[in-house]
Write a protein that holds these residues in place. Structure first.
Motif, PDB file in Angstrom:
ATOM      1  N   THR A 462       0.847  -1.194   0.000  1.00  0.00           N
ATOM      2  CA  THR A 462       0.000   0.000   0.000  1.00  0.00           C
ATOM      3  C   THR A 462       0.881   1.242   0.000  1.00  0.00           C
ATOM      4  O   THR A 462       1.819   1.342   0.795  1.00  0.00           O
ATOM      5  CB  THR A 462      -0.925   0.033   1.224  1.00  0.00           C
ATOM      6  OG1 THR A 462      -1.736  -1.146   1.228  1.00  0.00           O
ATOM      7  CG2 THR A 462      -1.823   1.257   1.192  1.00  0.00           C
ATOM      8  N   GLU A 464       0.400   5.214   0.527  1.00  0.00           N
ATOM      9  CA  GLU A 464      -0.508   6.283   0.932  1.00  0.00           C
ATOM     10  C   GLU A 464       0.241   7.605   0.920  1.00  0.00           C
ATOM     11  O   GLU A 464       1.447   7.661   1.205  1.00  0.00           O
ATOM     12  CB  GLU A 464      -1.058   6.025   2.330  1.00  0.00           C
ATOM     13  CG  GLU A 464      -1.889   4.751   2.463  1.00  0.00           C
ATOM     14  CD  GLU A 464      -2.455   4.574   3.854  1.00  0.00           C
ATOM     15  OE1 GLU A 464      -3.295   5.399   4.264  1.00  0.00           O
ATOM     16  OE2 GLU A 464      -2.025   3.628   4.539  1.00  0.00           O
ATOM     17  N   GLY A 469      -6.147  13.124  -2.543  1.00  0.00           N
ATOM     18  CA  GLY A 469      -6.876  11.873  -2.710  1.00  0.00           C
ATOM     19  C   GLY A 469      -7.539  11.745  -4.071  1.00  0.00           C
ATOM     20  O   GLY A 469      -7.397  12.596  -4.952  1.00  0.00           O
ATOM     21  N   HIS A 515      -7.307  11.278   1.108  1.00  0.00           N
ATOM     22  CA  HIS A 515      -5.881  11.263   0.794  1.00  0.00           C
ATOM     23  C   HIS A 515      -5.620  10.082  -0.143  1.00  0.00           C
ATOM     24  O   HIS A 515      -6.453   9.184  -0.284  1.00  0.00           O
ATOM     25  CB  HIS A 515      -5.035  11.149   2.074  1.00  0.00           C
ATOM     26  CG  HIS A 515      -5.205   9.862   2.809  1.00  0.00           C
ATOM     27  ND1 HIS A 515      -6.314   9.590   3.585  1.00  0.00           N
ATOM     28  CD2 HIS A 515      -4.417   8.758   2.887  1.00  0.00           C
ATOM     29  CE1 HIS A 515      -6.207   8.388   4.129  1.00  0.00           C
ATOM     30  NE2 HIS A 515      -5.066   7.857   3.704  1.00  0.00           N
ATOM     31  N   ILE A 517      -4.586   6.708  -1.778  1.00  0.00           N
ATOM     32  CA  ILE A 517      -4.371   5.326  -1.349  1.00  0.00           C
ATOM     33  C   ILE A 517      -4.340   4.445  -2.591  1.00  0.00           C
ATOM     34  O   ILE A 517      -5.351   4.318  -3.295  1.00  0.00           O
ATOM     35  CB  ILE A 517      -5.472   4.825  -0.394  1.00  0.00           C
ATOM     36  CG1 ILE A 517      -5.598   5.732   0.827  1.00  0.00           C
ATOM     37  CG2 ILE A 517      -5.178   3.380   0.032  1.00  0.00           C
ATOM     38  CD1 ILE A 517      -6.747   5.329   1.747  1.00  0.00           C
TER      39      ILE A 517
END
Length: 538
Positions: A462, A464, A469, A515, A517
């Motif tokens: 992942t 982030e 986003g 945000h 991801i």
């Protein structure tokens, strides 16, 4: 299409013979014993001949017209008038050929919908003009009964237009070696036999009692045409509509159905042909766009993989330089033996490693081949993140890498590094829009049972970021070509990354949130036999 002089002398008699065959085969239900029939495909042959040879085709065309009047119709207008009328037809058709040649040259006449529309306008307008003059000359010569001028103009005009529209695309394709090869490659398939069989069945079902048919079931003929157009493009359609026209003409002649509205039937077939050609060209254009898009993606991949190549070659090239200096130092000291031999062997190993990197990259571009191997998650993240340290410091971005599980993915390391590098690069661009102190990127990993992959266990990475986003609207289009949230982005990086992940049996997706991801998942690699270096997907 070009031909040497000896070949041309053989082509001209062959053209005359084929023209006469077309004339004889389509001499159906003539008016007043003249060349006024509901379907005249022979001008299509002449126009293609004109496009290839220009005015040199005028004499053989005129001879073919004269011989057709003599051998097929018995020269009802007499010798002198037949010679003059044939001369006009050559001039009239020749003018159409001149316009077509000036408009299209020797390039593809049926390459696009725009060219198809232009060709149709030229053919329809030219045939109507030629028709009006020719019928007027016949009327002045007393060969047409008084008051029948409009009827014969309609009959001859429809015959010429339908014959050219239906037949010219196929004749054009057959007139050159590349066209014949492409037609052969397109239709030499079992599927072609399928839609031709369907066409024959539909013809007999629709026109089995053609003497009384009112064409109310004509729309069934669209089935084989749409099949051919959707699967094989214009080349399959050209063959299909010609076979349908040939079948309709054969049924009319076989049943001696001279009392039906043949012009109406021919106009229906012309509309069928135009619909089929339009669909076929659209299919060809979509395939061309798809091929161009694939090429664009490969070019985008070249740019992305260049960074991977530079990183992968850096270590072996650096090592080669170091070992080379060591060899030079040993030679200067006069030392040899095992120490020099070992340095040379290591140089050869590093050279082989560099060559392997280049070879894998080349194979990827040429064939999409991958070299699957166990890729340690921690090492992967470490190698890629190190390449961003300078940029992260420059822009005040904090990179947090969570503790990576001691797991390996089954993947092509070069390609997976490319995907992760693209995700980190996108994250860096996203956080640069945030104020100082609010710029952060986090990389984490976890093992999970992958319902998403439909397989066993997988490793999910992942990425982030503290950017703005992905919105719901953008998430629906984010992995489409040329869609990008960057002002200067091409919108190909994520498309390429997802394609690589899917080729590995994995997946890549974005989650909607406040945000950024992005997650990627790949099957885990496990040892087949403990202690050996063989791996399979978990």
């Amino acid at each position: 299409m070009t031909a040497s002089s000896p070949t041309r002398y053989l082509v001209f008699p062959a053209f005359i013979a084929l023209y006469l065959l077309f004339d004889w085969a389509t001499y159906i239900d003539p008016l007043y014993g003249l060349n006024i029939t509901p379907w005249n495909p022979d001008p299509a042959l002449g126009l293609v001949f004109w496009l290839i040879y220009g005015w040199r085709s005028a004499l053989p065309w005129w001879l073919a017209l004269v011989l057709g009047e003599v051998l097929v119709r018995g020269m009802p207008a007499g010798l002198v008038l037949t010679l003059l009328l044939s001369l006009w037809l050559v001039l009239g058709y020749g003018l159409i050929g001149v316009v077509l040649k000036r408009q299209f040259g020797n390039s593809g006449v049926f390459d696009s919908r725009n060219k198809l529309f232009q060709w149709l306008l030229i053919v329809v307008g030219g045939c109507l003009l030629n028709d009006v003059v020719y019928m007027s000359l016949l009327s002045l010569a007393g060969l047409i009964p008084p008051g029948q001028w409009a009827a014969v103009v309609l009959r001859f005009g429809i015959g010429d237009i339908v014959g050219v529209v239906v037949s010219m695309p196929l004749v054009w394709m057959l007139s050159s070696a590349p066209g014949r090869q492409r037609l052969r490659d397109t239709v030499w398939q079992y599927e072609t036999l399928g839609y031709l069989t369907l066409a024959i069945c539909v013809l007999f079902l629709v026109f089995g009692t053609i003497e009384t048919s009112e064409f109310k079931h004509f729309y069934f003929l669209f089935l084989p045409v749409i099949w051919a157009a959707s699967r094989q493009g214009l080349y399959g359609t050209a063959l299909m509509v010609f076979v349908l026209q040939l079948g309709i003409g054969g049924l009319v002649k076989w049943n001696n159905a001279v009392n039906i509205e043949v012009p109406e039937l021919q106009m229906l077939d012309a509309m069928l042909a135009l619909v089929g050609f339009s669909l076929g060209i659209v299919v060809d254009e979509l395939r061309q766009v798809s091929n161009d898009l694939k090429q664009s993606l490969r070019l985008a991949a070249a740019g992305e993989m260049a960074a991977a190549l530079a990183h992968e070659l850096n270590q072996p090239l650096t090592a080669l330089g170091a070992y080379g200096k060591a060899c030079e130092y040993l030679v200067e000291r006069g030392e040899g033996g095992d120490m020099l031999k070992s340095a040379i062997q290591r140089m050869m190993a590093e050279s082989s490693r560099a060559a392997d990197v280049v070879r894998r990259l080349r194979d990827f571009f040429r064939t999409g081949a991958m070299k699957l191997e166990p890729v340690d998650a921690a090492q992967l993240v470490s190698n890629v993140s190190q390449q961003f340290f300078a940029l992260l410091r420059e822009h005040g971005v904090t990179l947090q890498v969570d503790e990576m599980p001691a797991l390996s993915m089954l993947a092509d390391r070069l390609q997976i590094e490319l995907v992760l590098r693209n995700l980190l690069d996108n994250a860096l661009d996203a956080v640069r829009e945030q104020p100082g102190g609010a710029r952060s990127i986090r990389v984490s990993a976890q093992q999970l049972d992958s319902k998403r992959l439909g397989k066993g266990s997988c490793l999910q990475l992942t990425v982030e970021d503290s950017g703005k986003g992905v919105s719901t609207d953008l998430a629906a289009r984010l992995f489409e070509p040329f869609v990008s949230s960057k002002a200067s982005g091409l919108g190909l990086g994520l498309v390429l990354s997802r394609a690589i992940m899917e080729a590995h049996g994995g997946s890549l997706w974005a989650e909607v949130g406040d945000h950024g991801i992005f997650r990627l998942a790949l099957p885990l690699a496990r040892r087949v036999v403990e202690g050996q270096e063989n791996y399979v997907a978990a």
